[in-house]
Structure formats: structure tokens, C-alpha cells
Enzyme design. Structure first.
Site, short mmCIF file in Angstrom:
data_model
loop_
_atom_site.label_atom_id
_atom_site.label_comp_id
_atom_site.label_asym_id
_atom_site.label_seq_id
_atom_site.Cartn_x
_atom_site.Cartn_y
_atom_site.Cartn_z
N GLU A 133 -61.74 -72.01 8.68
CA GLU A 133 -60.89 -71.82 7.50
C GLU A 133 -61.77 -72.15 6.30
O GLU A 133 -62.03 -73.30 6.00
CB GLU A 133 -59.69 -72.78 7.53
CG GLU A 133 -58.69 -72.52 8.62
CD GLU A 133 -57.88 -71.27 8.39
OE1 GLU A 133 -57.83 -70.80 7.24
OE2 GLU A 133 -57.33 -70.76 9.35
N CYS A 154 -58.20 -73.51 -1.92
CA CYS A 154 -58.92 -72.41 -1.25
C CYS A 154 -58.27 -71.06 -1.55
O CYS A 154 -58.95 -70.07 -1.73
CB CYS A 154 -59.01 -72.66 0.25
SG CYS A 154 -57.42 -72.93 1.02
#
Ligand code: NAD
Length: 501
Positions: free
Chosen positions: A244, A278
Site C-alpha cells: 500500500e 496517501c
């Protein structure tokens, strides 16, 4: 209390965490080396056997007890997150709330998603009963980032535990206290399975030791550069790897969009958590007719925000001191390449704070458009139409999240389907992050694999397929004793059937 294995071993070294706002020391934590990390993984493996043997409903009840403990200690957890990251306590509280939602979903849905399931058989397998079951992998290693030090790693930890695994968690060296508190709450709430979640502390070397400790999967969250390094270690033992990584999320704004709502969401998506998200908003592509109006609305809203460590500040300091120089390089580089500053500029960078920067007309090859900025900076570029917006949004080497603002939800969904992103929100930003049933993850430099949702649970299992022969088949093909004529009949039958369609 942490389940840190260093508590039992002689402590060789420690490191100190510091407040990103004041630089004052917060706490000391052990630097766990390869020996301590291996011991943690071995212990987790022992505890996992008992956890996996429980009926799924018992695991659910234990996890719900842990959730209750987390909810009871919400203030303490939020305080620790706020202290370590510098984010406002209100933001930290929201992070805990989102985590509770995900943990509850994983606990309640694991049995349904992972249970034994019969599947249909085929023409030559009518004599078989076929089924599959998802079994836990064993011990999952989780390496976390500092920006959402609870919510992000819990996307792996909560789901891996719900799927029957044990977890060894290595939080970021900037936020170890959050990980220690999390594991301590588990042990206190579920003492009969203490050690199922262990937090090990330290920096890169501790993470490296975890990747080499014999875990059955490694779930990594962090930058693509580190992901490559850790993945190369996992490749040596063919340890499954989940990445991720970062993002450079784009927002597409059509001519008929509600511009006030779009501006409100863009400002929050770009600036909350100091832009250290993110799937935060970094690029906006607005069709030319409404570009100027949108720019004015975004700059106006951003101008009204206060940056600082006061309780009413919209966002706090940059958590990672080194990120400030990257933000500075992106802003300076964009302006010297011809971008316009609608709000702020290089003068906004006053470490450890960065006040809002809103840019327009940024050349697409500027670092501010191609690299993850991870700061409170947003670029709003005009495009001729939705086709151009989609093309530019998709031109990034990242592909994590995206958003579309458009009058019609149906049309927005059609634009979303053309965007190369793991998750898209229409008429909101980051809408997907709060829905536990939705998988989350990206592609390209944003990584691969999914956390959350059914895919997130299944990702921490291995599928076992079984067939049970119910009767001797009329055409047995798995024997050397099959007569040639029977084999030929079977081929003729298959050819006839498969030629039809
Ligand atoms: P980072 O890559 O510097 O570090 C991530 C983690 O890896 C830390 O715990 C670190 O100690 C560890 N690590 C570093 N070197 C290692 C090594 N050689 N072996 C093993 N472990 C090692 O990233 P960061 O600065 O902590 O986090 C910020 C990044 O994370 C940003 O790029 C952000 O976009 C990304 N992120 C992604 C998501 C997502 O879900 N996609 C969520 C949050 C953050």
C-alpha cells in the site's frame, strides 16, 4: 503495556520519539533487533494455533471485546496519535472512529466471507462434491506508516486477525507509541490470547528483521521506494507481499458541478492532515469554463484556514521533518516552470509548518504534478473537456484514489469507470475510505493487493479446494484402465458440447 519482546530480553538500545510541533521528547522505545523480532514471530505462531482453532463466532466476540476496549480508550489513543503525529486531536479522534468501524466490520463479516462453500462441478466431474475454504496464513507481519498510524495498519491488522492469523506489527519509528498502545489494549481485552498481536519497535532494520523472520505474509504501507526494498527481501523466501504505497490523486471537475461543494471537498482533501494523506487530493483538472471560479473558491476557503498546534487549527505541523524540503522543492519548481500561485508559495514553508499553497497552470512535467508531494499543496489545472481530464489524471505513475465532481451521479460514475484508480468518490473526496466493505488499494507505484472489505479478509488467507468423490463416475478419466473407446467417446462429447457456444 506493549507485548514488545524486548521487555523480556536485555534491552540493547532505545530510540526517542519527539513532538513534530515542539521537538520535545515524548517517549523512549526499544530498538528491537532480529533476535527479538524472530522471538515475537515464533511466539505469535504458538498463540495463533489456538486462535485458528476457535469457532469463528468466538474470534468475532474476542475482537468485539477489543473494539470495545479501543472505544473506551478512544481519548488516550487519540492523544497518543496527536502527540506523535502533531495532528489536531479532533483529526486523531476521527481516525480512531474510522478504525472502530473497520474492526467491527471485519469481526462481524469474517465468518460469512471465509466459510466453507460448495461450488458447482462440471461435465466430467458430476461424481465429485467440490468445495473451498479460506484458511488463515499463520503469522502476518505488518509494517506501518506514520501519517495514519492507527487507521492504516489496522486495515491489515484487524482483517488479518479476523481471518484467524496472528500479527507482528512494526509501526513507523515516528509513531511507535500508537502501536504499543494498540497491542496492549488487545492483551488487556483478550488475555486468553495475549501475544496474538505483538508490536515490535524500531526503524528500517526492525522492519527488515520482520520481513526475514519467517512471517507467512508481509503487509507493507509506506513509500514505493521502501516497498521495492522490502519486497526484494520477501522474494528470497517467496513470502507473499502486499504493498500500500503513495498516491497522486486527481479530482475531475465538470462544467455543471456544484463548485462550492467541490471547492469545500478539494480544500479538505488536499490540506487536512497537512496534506499527508496517501489518497489526499494533489491534482485537480477542471474544465476551462469553470476553472477560474473554482480556483477562486478553493483559494478563498484555504486562505481562511489556520495552521498551527492550537486546538482550533485546521491542521498541524509536518510530521516528518524531511518532507518539508520535498514540499519546498515542488512549490519552487512549479513556480519557476511557469505555474501561478493563487495562495502561498515558497514563503508558506516555515518548518515544521507549511501554510496552504494553491497553484494553477502547473506544467504537467513539474515534480508537483508527477511526484507525491505529501504536503498541503494543491494544483488546479484547466482542461478542454472531460476526455482531457481523464487522460491527464491517468497519466500518473501512481494509481490509488480519485474523485469526480459532476451534477449527475450517473454521469460521475461513468467518468469514474474511466479513471485508473483503485477507488473513486463521486461528489465527495475519500468517500470510499469510510466504507469498510469497500476494498482499498492501488496499482503501479501505488502498490498492489487490497485491504478492507471481502478482498481484504481473503487476502490474509489461503484457499484450500477439496473434492469428495460421491460415486464411481460413468466416464473415469483418471485411470490407466480406461478403455480407449471410452476416452474417445468423452472427447467426442466434449467437442460437440463446446462447439455449440
Ligand atoms: P516509508 O517507506 O519511509 O516507511 C514505511 C515503513 O517502512 C516504516 O515503518 C519504516 O520504518 C519501514 N521501513 C523503512 N525501510 C525499511 C526496510 N528497509 N525494511 C523494512 N521496513 C522498512 O514511508 P513513511 O514515510 O512511513 O510513510 C509515508 C508513505 O506511506 C507515503 O508515500 C504515503 O503515501 C504512504 N501511505 C500509503 C497508504 C496506503 O494505504 N496506500 C497509507 C498511508 C501512507
Amino acid at each position: 503495556m506493549s507485548q514488545s519482546p524486548a521487555a523480556a530480553a536485555p534491552q540493547v538500545a532505545t530510540f526517542t520519539t519527539h513532538s513534530p510541533a515542539t521537538g520535545k521528547p515524548i517517549a523512549e522505545h526499544p530498538v528491537n533487533g532480529p533476535e527479538e523480532v524472530s522471538r515475537a514471530t515464533e511466539r505469535a505462531r504458538t498463540v495463533q494455533a489456538g486462535w485458528a482453532a476457535l469457532p469463528a463466532s468466538r474470534r468475532r466476540d474476542h475482537l468485539l471485546r477489543w473494539k470495545k476496549a479501543l472505544a473506551t480508550e478512544l481519548d488516550a489513543m487519540a492523544r497518543t496519535i496527536a502527540e506523535e503525529t502533531g495532528k489536531p486531536v479532533g483529526d486523531a479522534e476521527l481516525e480512531v472512529v474510522l478504525t472502530l468501524e473497520h474492526l467491527g466490520w471485519a469481526a462481524r463479516n469474517a465468518e460469512r466471507v471465509l466459510r466453507w462453500r460448495k461450488v458447482r462441478t462440471g461435465l466430467f466431474t458430476v461424481h465429485q462434491r467440490a468445495a473451498l475454504v479460506h484458511r488463515p496464513l499463520g503469522v502476518v507481519g505488518v509494517i506501518g506508516p506514520w501519517n495514519y498510524p492507527l487507521y492504516t495498519p489496522m486495515g491489515s491488522i484487524g482483517y488479518a486477525l479476523a481471518a484467524g492469523n496472528a500479527v507482528v506489527f512494526k509501526p513507523s519509528e515516528l509513531t511507535p507509541g500508537t502501536g504499543v498502545l494498540l497491542a496492549g489494549l488487545f492483551d488487556a481485552a483478550v488475555p486468553e490470547h495475549a501475544g496474538l498481536l505483538t508490536t515490535v519497535t524500531g526503524a528500517a532494520a526492525t522492519g527488515d528483521a520482520l520481513a526475514r523472520s519467517g512471517v507467512d505474509k508481509l503487509a507493507f504501507t509506506g513509500s514505493p521506494e521502501t516497498a521495492r526494498t522490502v519486497m526484494a527481501v520477501c522474494a528470497q523466501t517467496l513470502t507473499p507481499f502486499l504493498a500500500e504505497c503513495g498516491g497522486k490523486d486527481a479530482v475531475v471537475v465538470t462544467a455543471d458541478a456544484d463548485l462550492s461543494a467541490a471547492a469545500d471537498a478539494i480544500v479538505w482533501g488536499a490540506l487536512s492532515n497537512s496534506g499527508q494523506t496517501c489518497a489526499g487530493v494533489e491534482r485537480v483538472y477542471a474544465v476551462r469554463e469553470i476553472h477560474a471560479e473554482l480556483c477562486e473558491l478553493v483559494a478563498g476557503k484555504a486562505r481562511a484556514l489556520r495552521t498551527g498546534d492550537e486546538a482550533d487549527a485546521a491542521y498541524g505541523p509536518m510530521t516528518l521533518a524531511g518532507q518539508v524540503a520535498i514540499v519546498d522543492r515542488h512549490v519552487t519548481g512549479a513556480l519557476s516552470a511557469g505555474a501561478r500561485a493563487l495562495l502561498g508559495g515558497p514563503e508558506s514553508v516555515r518548518a515544521p509548518y507549511v501554510t496552504p499553497v494553491v497553484l494553477a497552470d502547473v506544467p504537467e512535467d513539474a515534480a508537483a504534478m508527477t511526484e507525491e508531494t505529501f504536503g498541503p499543496v494543491v494544483a488546479i489545472n484547466p482542461v478542454a473537456d472531460v476526455d482531457e481530464a481523464v487522460e491527464r489524471a491517468n497519466a500518473s505513475r501512481y494509481a490509488l484514489g480519485a474523485a469526480v465532481f459532476c451534477r449527475s451521479g450517473r454521469e460521475g460514475a461513468a467518468i469514474a469507470a474511466r479513471l485508473r484508480a483503485g477507488a473513486v468518490s463521486v461528489n465527495s473526496v475519500l468517500g470510499f475510505a469510510a466504507v469498510p466493505a469497500l476494498p482499498f488499494g492501488g496499482s503501479r507505484d501505488s502498490g498492489f493487493g487490497r485491504i478492507h472489505g471481502e478482498e481484504g479478509l481473503r487476502g490474509f488467507t489461503s484457499v484450500q479446494s477439496t473434492t469428495v468423490q460421491r460415486f464411481t463416475p460413468p466416464i473415469a478419466l483418471t485411470s490407466f484402465d480406461v478403455p480407449a473407446a471410452t476416452r474417445e467417446r468423452a472427447v467426442r462429447l466434449a467437442r460437440t458440447l463446446h462447439r455449440r457456444r
